[in-house]
Write an enzyme that holds these catalytic residues in place. Structure first.
Site, PDB file in Angstrom:
ATOM      1  N   ARG A  40     102.036 -45.868 -22.713  1.00  0.00           N
ATOM      2  CA  ARG A  40     102.508 -45.999 -21.219  1.00  0.00           C
ATOM      3  C   ARG A  40     102.474 -44.867 -20.268  1.00  0.00           C
ATOM      4  NH1 ARG A  40     108.123 -46.945 -18.567  1.00  0.00           N
ATOM      5  NH2 ARG A  40     107.194 -47.648 -16.599  1.00  0.00           N
ATOM      6  N   HIS A  55      99.727 -44.661 -17.435  1.00  0.00           N
ATOM      7  CA  HIS A  55     100.375 -44.658 -16.017  1.00  0.00           C
ATOM      8  C   HIS A  55      99.214 -43.342 -15.373  1.00  0.00           C
ATOM      9  CE1 HIS A  55     103.980 -47.950 -15.600  1.00  0.00           C
ATOM     10  NE2 HIS A  55     103.103 -48.086 -16.273  1.00  0.00           N
ATOM     11  N   TRP A  74     107.655 -58.343 -25.863  1.00  0.00           N
ATOM     12  CA  TRP A  74     106.526 -59.470 -25.739  1.00  0.00           C
ATOM     13  C   TRP A  74     106.139 -60.365 -26.938  1.00  0.00           C
ATOM     14  CZ3 TRP A  74     105.918 -55.021 -22.888  1.00  0.00           C
ATOM     15  CH2 TRP A  74     106.045 -55.066 -21.701  1.00  0.00           C
TER      16      TRP A  74
END
Length: 371
Positions: A124, A128, A269
């Site tokens: 991540r 990002h 998820w």
């Protein structure tokens, strides 16, 4: 003296402790006595482009720079023996060792986030740091390593990434001080993908630490509460024109989980939160999803198994074109891996003009090195 060599000398002669446009007299003597007009012209062009914040180029160069007119002609008269001075320093660094240090630290500190570990948050962080890029203004992206500055670090969309920063920064400070922040952050994502069992990610070095004035504005990262039109348009801003690549990079949501304190959403998820698979796509198609309002007031889709999907995730099966690709990836993990590798590499390299001699690194995982 070649353009690359000139840039290398300028870079080395500029004081590391200052961001001012100062160049030493010894450097000027080098140009005057050993390289003549070609070097002076090329150096002046480079100096103007970099110290007057010239934004004419669509991509920021690393290891080379764009020369125009007289500078090109002048550089052509110089000796070819210095063509690769700038690249030599990169060749002296062993990025596999940096990869290994990050991977070993992941194994050692596996208790983070209730034993999910640092793999998801490192991926991540890389995403990002890179996802702030826009082809419209050619700003943002991973090139300058600007996440290290408070403005970008404290972007609400980056909540929770401080943990990844604290994890990875000792790699630079204690072991490999020569690596740039942009290279470190993106390499961390590559390590995460590969050590989780994902595809090989070709990765190139050469990002340069930029000053805090180059930090992109907040608000350039994606919104989770959106539909397929938003998803497609957002990735178009990142130079993604192929729906397959858009859907593929969304498949990184096979890793980790959401947290109320970071995003306003909660839940994983899928079941395999630290293994890179095509489970995200399988779950999108096969779970019994119910739209709920969570305790933070945000809409999310929940399944009977305790999994969740963001509205932007579910948009992938609500759009007919996206849905066909989701099914293809759910049916064929190897196909997903192949397209993901291309898409994730594009994200990491957006806005960067790598020189031809800067070839991609292909890293061996820790397990591969033990064979």
């Amino acid at each position: 003296m070649s353009a690359n060599a000139i840039k290398y000398i300028i870079k080395k002669s500029q004081p590391a402790s200052s961001s001012s446009s100062f160049y030493s007299r010894s450097l000027l003597k080098t140009f005057l006595y050993s390289s003549g007009t070609a070097a002076i012209t090329s150096a002046a062009y480079y100096y103007y482009n970099n110290n007057n914040n010239n934004n004419n180029n669509n991509k920021r160069p690393t290891g080379k720079f764009g020369l125009g007119g007289t500078a090109v002609a002048a550089a052509a008269f110089t000796a070819s023996t210095t063509d690769h001075l700038a690249a030599k320093e990169e060749d002296d660094h062993d990025y596999q060792q940096v990869y290994n240090a990050i991977a070993e630290k992941i194994r050692e500190e596996d208790e983070y986030d209730n034993y999910i570990g640092y793999i998801p948050v490192l991926v991540r962080l890389a995403w990002h740091c890179s996802g702030t890029y826009s082809k419209d203004d050619h700003k943002g992206g991973s090139f300058g390593g600007t996440y290290r500055f408070p403005k970008e670090m404290n972007d609400p969309s980056n909540a929770g990434l401080q943990n990844a920063f604290k994890f990875i920064i000792p790699i630079k400070e204690e072991k490999f001080p020569w690596i740039s922040y942009g290279d470190l952050f993106t390499l961390g994502g590559v390590v995460g993908i590969q050590e989780a069992g994902g595809p090989k990610i070709p990765w190139r070095s050469g990002r340069t630490d930029e000053p805090d004035r180059d930090v992109p504005d907040n608000g350039r990262l994606p919104d989770a509460n959106t539909d397929s039109n938003y998803v497609r348009n957002f990735f178009h801003r990142l130079n993604f024109l192929d729906d397959k690549e858009i859907v593929a990079v969304c498949g990184a949501h096979c890793l980790g989980k959401t947290h109320y304190k970071n995003s306003g959403y909660e839940g994983p998820w899928g079941a395999a939160t630290n293994i890179f698979t095509n489970e995200f796509f399988v779950n999108l198609l096969n779970e019994n999803w119910k739209l709920e309002t969570n305790k933070m007031g945000n809409k999310q889709y929940d399944s009977d198994k305790g999994y969740m999907m963001l509205p932007s995730d579910m948009a992938l099966v609500q759009d007919d074109k996206f849905r066909k690709i989701v099914k293809a990836f759910a049916d064929d993990q190897d196909y997903f891996f192949k397209v993901f590798s291309v898409g994730f590499t594009k994200i990491l390299e957006n806005g960067i003009d790598f020189p031809k001699e800067n070839k991609p690194h292909y890293f061996k995982t820790l397990d591969e090195q033990d064979l």
